[in-house]
Design a protein around this motif. Structure first.
Motif, PDB file in Angstrom:
ATOM      1  N   TYR A  59     -22.065  26.012 -18.201  1.00 38.39           N
ATOM      2  CA  TYR A  59     -21.148  27.127 -18.008  1.00 38.39           C
ATOM      3  C   TYR A  59     -20.553  27.603 -19.330  1.00 38.39           C
ATOM      4  O   TYR A  59     -20.061  28.730 -19.406  1.00 38.39           O
ATOM      5  CB  TYR A  59     -20.008  26.707 -17.072  1.00 38.39           C
ATOM      6  CG  TYR A  59     -20.429  26.526 -15.641  1.00 38.39           C
ATOM      7  CD1 TYR A  59     -20.561  27.623 -14.795  1.00 38.39           C
ATOM      8  CD2 TYR A  59     -20.684  25.259 -15.119  1.00 38.39           C
ATOM      9  CE1 TYR A  59     -20.935  27.462 -13.472  1.00 38.39           C
ATOM     10  CE2 TYR A  59     -21.059  25.087 -13.799  1.00 38.39           C
ATOM     11  CZ  TYR A  59     -21.189  26.192 -12.979  1.00 38.39           C
ATOM     12  OH  TYR A  59     -21.566  26.030 -11.677  1.00 38.39           O
ATOM     13  N   ILE A  94     -20.844  34.239 -13.289  1.00 41.79           N
ATOM     14  CA  ILE A  94     -19.942  35.359 -12.970  1.00 41.79           C
ATOM     15  C   ILE A  94     -20.628  36.355 -12.036  1.00 41.79           C
ATOM     16  O   ILE A  94     -20.020  36.833 -11.069  1.00 41.79           O
ATOM     17  CB  ILE A  94     -19.480  36.042 -14.273  1.00 41.79           C
ATOM     18  CG1 ILE A  94     -18.569  35.092 -15.065  1.00 41.79           C
ATOM     19  CG2 ILE A  94     -18.758  37.343 -13.972  1.00 41.79           C
ATOM     20  CD1 ILE A  94     -18.215  35.601 -16.442  1.00 41.79           C
ATOM     21  N   ILE A  95     -21.897  36.656 -12.313  1.00 40.26           N
ATOM     22  CA  ILE A  95     -22.628  37.592 -11.442  1.00 40.26           C
ATOM     23  C   ILE A  95     -22.736  37.038 -10.028  1.00 40.26           C
ATOM     24  O   ILE A  95     -22.551  37.762  -9.037  1.00 40.26           O
ATOM     25  CB  ILE A  95     -24.022  37.883 -12.030  1.00 40.26           C
ATOM     26  CG1 ILE A  95     -23.893  38.650 -13.351  1.00 40.26           C
ATOM     27  CG2 ILE A  95     -24.866  38.680 -11.046  1.00 40.26           C
ATOM     28  CD1 ILE A  95     -25.208  38.812 -14.091  1.00 40.26           C
ATOM     29  N   ALA A 106     -22.697  31.238 -18.243  1.00 36.58           N
ATOM     30  CA  ALA A 106     -21.455  31.873 -17.798  1.00 36.58           C
ATOM     31  C   ALA A 106     -21.736  33.234 -17.166  1.00 36.58           C
ATOM     32  O   ALA A 106     -21.132  33.594 -16.137  1.00 36.58           O
ATOM     33  CB  ALA A 106     -20.502  32.010 -18.985  1.00 36.58           C
ATOM     34  N   SER A 107     -22.647  34.003 -17.746  1.00 36.39           N
ATOM     35  CA  SER A 107     -22.970  35.339 -17.201  1.00 36.39           C
ATOM     36  C   SER A 107     -23.571  35.223 -15.805  1.00 36.39           C
ATOM     37  O   SER A 107     -23.183  35.965 -14.885  1.00 36.39           O
ATOM     38  CB  SER A 107     -23.940  36.061 -18.136  1.00 36.39           C
ATOM     39  OG  SER A 107     -23.391  36.202 -19.430  1.00 36.39           O
ATOM     40  N   LEU A 108     -24.522  34.304 -15.633  1.00 33.50           N
ATOM     41  CA  LEU A 108     -25.142  34.143 -14.314  1.00 33.50           C
ATOM     42  C   LEU A 108     -24.132  33.668 -13.281  1.00 33.50           C
ATOM     43  O   LEU A 108     -24.162  34.108 -12.116  1.00 33.50           O
ATOM     44  CB  LEU A 108     -26.305  33.149 -14.420  1.00 33.50           C
ATOM     45  CG  LEU A 108     -27.512  33.622 -15.240  1.00 33.50           C
ATOM     46  CD1 LEU A 108     -28.518  32.492 -15.408  1.00 33.50           C
ATOM     47  CD2 LEU A 108     -28.179  34.828 -14.598  1.00 33.50           C
ATOM     48  N   GLU A 167     -22.117  28.138 -22.258  1.00 29.04           N
ATOM     49  CA  GLU A 167     -22.952  29.050 -23.024  1.00 29.04           C
ATOM     50  C   GLU A 167     -22.990  30.425 -22.351  1.00 29.04           C
ATOM     51  O   GLU A 167     -22.792  30.535 -21.134  1.00 29.04           O
ATOM     52  CB  GLU A 167     -24.352  28.487 -23.200  1.00 29.04           C
ATOM     53  CG  GLU A 167     -25.094  28.170 -21.927  1.00 29.04           C
ATOM     54  CD  GLU A 167     -26.442  27.535 -22.226  1.00 29.04           C
ATOM     55  OE1 GLU A 167     -27.232  28.176 -22.923  1.00 29.04           O
ATOM     56  OE2 GLU A 167     -26.685  26.408 -21.752  1.00 29.04           O
ATOM     57  N   PRO A 168     -23.231  31.480 -23.123  1.00 28.19           N
ATOM     58  CA  PRO A 168     -23.165  32.840 -22.551  1.00 28.19           C
ATOM     59  C   PRO A 168     -24.104  33.073 -21.371  1.00 28.19           C
ATOM     60  O   PRO A 168     -23.733  33.731 -20.401  1.00 28.19           O
ATOM     61  CB  PRO A 168     -23.544  33.734 -23.743  1.00 28.19           C
ATOM     62  CG  PRO A 168     -23.191  32.933 -24.952  1.00 28.19           C
ATOM     63  CD  PRO A 168     -23.445  31.505 -24.577  1.00 28.19           C
ATOM     64  N   LEU A 169     -25.336  32.529 -21.438  1.00 29.40           N
ATOM     65  CA  LEU A 169     -26.297  32.753 -20.357  1.00 29.40           C
ATOM     66  C   LEU A 169     -25.803  32.147 -19.055  1.00 29.40           C
ATOM     67  O   LEU A 169     -25.803  32.796 -18.000  1.00 29.40           O
ATOM     68  CB  LEU A 169     -27.660  32.172 -20.752  1.00 29.40           C
ATOM     69  CG  LEU A 169     -28.782  32.307 -19.720  1.00 29.40           C
ATOM     70  CD1 LEU A 169     -29.042  33.770 -19.403  1.00 29.40           C
ATOM     71  CD2 LEU A 169     -30.056  31.632 -20.212  1.00 29.40           C
TER      72      LEU A 169
END
Length: 428
Positions: free
Chosen positions: A164, A174-175, A170-172, A166-168
């Motif tokens: 969670y 949140i989506i 965290a982005s997934l 790393e950006p990838l």
């Protein structure tokens, strides 16, 4: 022959007494002691290792009056001892080797044909270190560690997974949460307007079940993110398979109801007996039960498990599917249901406007199948945490295609076109 026997017994230069004792145990010949003593006294090597009990007196020598690099002192007059001490304090200590010291990360190797004090410094082999100067050999790093760039220390390997932080990841995450909240909001909107014609037109209970299943689909992507514990590995694929089977089963049931309702409206049709809500519920339950049995068999016979794949600088923590056949059977069953839904919706796309939901189902299933067909080569060609990211992306994108293609048009009519949400308009 006697000389040869004596030379063989003195091969390792063990000394006068030991050599005589060894010969006495094995052979005997006249004047053996005399011959052994003469041979050992003539041996240069024995002369070096045998202590001299009658040493010659040390000879005095004059000290040099200037800086030197190497000095051999065989004797020292007490009156000159002070002069030598002061000279030592003003000079560097003479070097006793002919090669520079080897730094950490290197090991010493003798030069062929050179004295022992002459050596070369060789870098440690890949995967080994030396953490002190003038190391004779290099050593392997313990399990879970890797050598530093300079190969002078062992560093712990990083455990890699889709986190969670790393950006990838965290982005997934949140989506997935945003889509789940969107489904929940649409569900609340449908419950609020449950008595309107557009909600009642295509079995509102199946719409509620489909929205709940979509919430489960989006939320089941979250266990794929973070450290893959044993519990996550065991349940996340099964949760994904059952949730999506429930979604596609609801869509297939809605599509069949559209097709049956249109054909049952014809005079003297025998299909009216099949237009019952209970039949659609049984159909959804039966399709989902088959997937539950497939996943239960998978988890009992060959469940997924956690593995650590070791690489030169990292350790990859990931879940293995246990049985690849079971994984593809689970995914293939969803694909079969989705294909049937697409074909049935495609056949019903030109029905009258009162049953126009078939058009939206056609688009949603086309997008759904496109996502998962493109997922297969990407899944097989990707490794590590990016396999997990690809599967999460497929879950979110295919689920969002169902959400937006099927429910967004209805939400638009409810919120912005209330004049279209009437029985008279739908029956035109």
């Amino acid at each position: 022959m006697r000389a040869k026997v004596i030379n063989l017994s003195n091969k390792i230069h063990r000394g006068m007494v030991s050599t005589k004792c060894m010969l006495c145990q094995m052979v005997w010949f006249p004047h053996m002691d005399t011959l052994v003593e003469a041979a050992l006294k003539a041996c240069p090597t024995c002369g070096l290792i045998t202590p001299n009990r009658n040493p010659e007196p040390l000879l005095l020598s004059e000290l040099l009056q200037k800086i030197w690099e190497a000095v051999t002192v065989t004797g020292l007059d007490p009156s000159k001892e002070k002069k030598l001490s002061s000279l030592r304090n003003s000079l560097q200590i003479p070097i006793s080797v002919c090669s520079p010291s080897c730094l950490p990360g290197f090991r010493k190797a003798a030069k062929e044909g050179k004295p022992v004090c002459c050596f070369v410094c060789i870098p440690c082999p890949q995967g080994e270190i030396s953490n002190r100067s003038d190391s004779v050999e290099c050593s392997q790093c313990p399990v879970g560690h890797w050598p530093s760039e300079t190969q002078d220390q062992c560093l712990p390997k990083e455990i890699v997974f889709l986190s969670y932080e790393e950006p990838l990841g965290a982005s997934l995450a949140i989506i997935g949460i945003v889509l789940s909240i969107s489904c929940l909001a649409i569900l609340g909107l449908f419950i609020l307007y449950e008595d309107t014609p557009i909600i009642k037109a295509n079995n509102r209970v199946l719409s509620y079940v489909l929205l709940v299943a979509l919430i489960m689909c989006f939320l089941c992507s979250l266990p794929f993110i973070g450290f893959p514990s044993e519990g996550k590995c065991l349940l996340r694929q099964a949760a994904f398979g059952i949730s999506f089977t429930l979604c596609v089963s609801c869509i297939l049931a809605k599509t069949l109801i559209v097709l049956l309702a249109f054909n049952a409206s014809k005079p003297n049709s025998d299909l009216r007996a099949w237009i019952r809500p209970q039949l659609s519920y049984m159909f959804v339950g039966g399709c989902t039960l088959i997937q539950v049995l497939l996943c239960a068999t998978w988890l009992i016979l060959s469940p997924p498990f956690l593995v650590y794949d070791t690489y030169p600088r990292t350790i990859q923590a990931e879940c293995k599917n246990g049985s690849p056949v079971a994984f593809w059977c689970m995914l293939g069953y969803i694909g079969i249901l989705a294909t049937i839904s697409f074909l049935v919706a495609f056949l019903a796309r030109n029905l009258p406007d009162s049953f126009n939901e078939a058009k939206f189902i056609t688009f949603s299933m086309l997008a759904f199948l496109s996502v998962w067909i493109s997922f297969i080569p990407a899944y097989l060609s990707t490794k590590g945490k990016f396999v997990v990211a690809m599967e999460i992306f497929a879950i979110l994108s295919s689920g969002s295609s169902l959400l937006f293609c099927i429910f967004l048009p209805k939400c638009y009519v409810i919120m912005f076109k209330p004049e279209m949400n009437t029985k008279g308009y739908l029956m035109r």
